[in-house]
Design a protein around this motif. Structure first.
Motif, PDB file in Angstrom:
ATOM      1  N   ALA A 127      13.654 -22.426 -31.605  1.00 26.31           N
ATOM      2  CA  ALA A 127      13.846 -22.621 -33.046  1.00 26.31           C
ATOM      3  C   ALA A 127      13.616 -21.319 -33.817  1.00 26.31           C
ATOM      4  O   ALA A 127      14.373 -20.981 -34.732  1.00 26.31           O
ATOM      5  N   ALA A 128      12.590 -20.576 -33.433  1.00 28.67           N
ATOM      6  CA  ALA A 128      12.296 -19.308 -34.113  1.00 28.67           C
ATOM      7  C   ALA A 128      13.402 -18.287 -33.862  1.00 28.67           C
ATOM      8  O   ALA A 128      13.790 -17.542 -34.771  1.00 28.67           O
ATOM      9  N   LEU A 129      13.916 -18.245 -32.627  1.00 30.17           N
ATOM     10  CA  LEU A 129      15.010 -17.318 -32.317  1.00 30.17           C
ATOM     11  C   LEU A 129      16.271 -17.682 -33.095  1.00 30.17           C
ATOM     12  O   LEU A 129      16.951 -16.804 -33.633  1.00 30.17           O
ATOM     13  N   ARG A 134      20.086 -16.531 -37.431  1.00 33.33           N
ATOM     14  CA  ARG A 134      20.753 -16.946 -38.678  1.00 33.33           C
ATOM     15  C   ARG A 134      20.440 -15.956 -39.799  1.00 33.33           C
ATOM     16  O   ARG A 134      21.325 -15.621 -40.596  1.00 33.33           O
ATOM     17  N   ARG A 135      19.193 -15.483 -39.868  1.00 31.17           N
ATOM     18  CA  ARG A 135      18.834 -14.489 -40.900  1.00 31.17           C
ATOM     19  C   ARG A 135      19.631 -13.198 -40.727  1.00 31.17           C
ATOM     20  O   ARG A 135      19.863 -12.474 -41.694  1.00 31.17           O
ATOM     21  N   THR A 142      26.687 -20.686 -33.023  1.00 34.41           N
ATOM     22  CA  THR A 142      26.378 -19.524 -32.183  1.00 34.41           C
ATOM     23  C   THR A 142      24.885 -19.197 -32.178  1.00 34.41           C
ATOM     24  O   THR A 142      24.314 -18.896 -31.128  1.00 34.41           O
ATOM     25  N   ALA A 143      24.238 -19.280 -33.333  1.00 37.90           N
ATOM     26  CA  ALA A 143      22.814 -18.951 -33.399  1.00 37.90           C
ATOM     27  C   ALA A 143      21.992 -19.892 -32.509  1.00 37.90           C
ATOM     28  O   ALA A 143      21.159 -19.439 -31.715  1.00 37.90           O
ATOM     29  N   THR A 144      22.245 -21.170 -32.622  1.00 36.84           N
ATOM     30  CA  THR A 144      21.489 -22.141 -31.825  1.00 36.84           C
ATOM     31  C   THR A 144      21.825 -22.023 -30.345  1.00 36.84           C
ATOM     32  O   THR A 144      20.930 -22.059 -29.492  1.00 36.84           O
ATOM     33  N   LEU A 145      23.103 -21.864 -30.021  1.00 40.01           N
ATOM     34  CA  LEU A 145      23.495 -21.724 -28.612  1.00 40.01           C
ATOM     35  C   LEU A 145      22.886 -20.470 -27.991  1.00 40.01           C
ATOM     36  O   LEU A 145      22.393 -20.500 -26.856  1.00 40.01           O
ATOM     37  N   THR A 146      22.885 -19.382 -28.731  1.00 37.82           N
ATOM     38  CA  THR A 146      22.308 -18.133 -28.227  1.00 37.82           C
ATOM     39  C   THR A 146      20.809 -18.289 -28.004  1.00 37.82           C
ATOM     40  O   THR A 146      20.273 -17.866 -26.971  1.00 37.82           O
TER      41      THR A 146
END
Length: 193
Positions: A127-129, A134-135, A142-146
């Protein structure tokens, strides 16, 4: 108790890991941990919320280190390269700690409640990554998958690093594991055709 000695949290963590390894997690009490460390139960609770926390106290620092590496990476870096920056930073944190990590993982593997806590730690890391990505402007999904892929690579690479007889550096194993994950996609696409 004797004369004051520095590094109470480290002494407590060492004592706990020794006792968990000798007796098992469930059979070890906070009083026994404190006594082995030459400290009081009160001191234990000044540093750790419970006896599980001794095993997971480093998780927030690891998460922050990983997120900071992602945040500080060059703006032009692709999402997968951001993971590599995080892997390299986290690998430095574990330098010279392989035997402790092996011992810790053995304790966790032997207890379902600790395994659950480990999964929660990894979910918080993901979640933090994802938020850090996203920031940086990485769009969803893509952000969640990565982030999720990064946690899987870390989990598998870490298991490889602590395997008996393994001597390669963590950063190398994490990069190799990431390469193996990336290599799955072309094979999967060609197998469907």
């Amino acid at each position: 108790m004797g004369r004051w000695k520095p590094n109470a949290p480290g002494r407590l963590a060492t004592a706990a890991l020794e006792l968990y390894s000798e007796r098992g997690f469930e059979q070890t009490t906070v009083a026994e941990i404190a006594k082995r460390a030459g400290l009081t139960e009160r001191t234990f609770f000044r540093h750790y919320a419970d006896k599980r926390e001794v095993l997971f106290a480093g998780a927030p620092a690891m998460r922050e280190l990983f997120v900071q590496a992602v945040t500080d990476a060059p703006r032009s870096a692709a999402p997968v390269d951001l993971l590599v920056a995080g892997f390299d930073a986290v690998s430095e944190m574990f330098a010279d700690r392989r035997e402790v990590a092996r011992q810790r993982q053995t304790v966790i593997t032997a207890n379902a409640h600790l395994q659950e806590r480990e999964l929660i730690k990894l979910a918080k890391l993901s979640a933090a990554l994802a938020e850090a990505l996203r920031r940086r402007g990485v769009a969803e999904p893509t952000a969640t998958l990565t982030a999720e892929a990064g946690v899987v690579v870390f989990k598998v690479g870490f298991a490889r690093w602590i395997a008996p007889g393994e001597e390669r550096e963590m950063a190398q194993l994490l990069r190799e594991t990431l390469g193996e994950l990336k290599a799955l996609w072309p094979r999967a696409a060609s197998e469907r055709m």
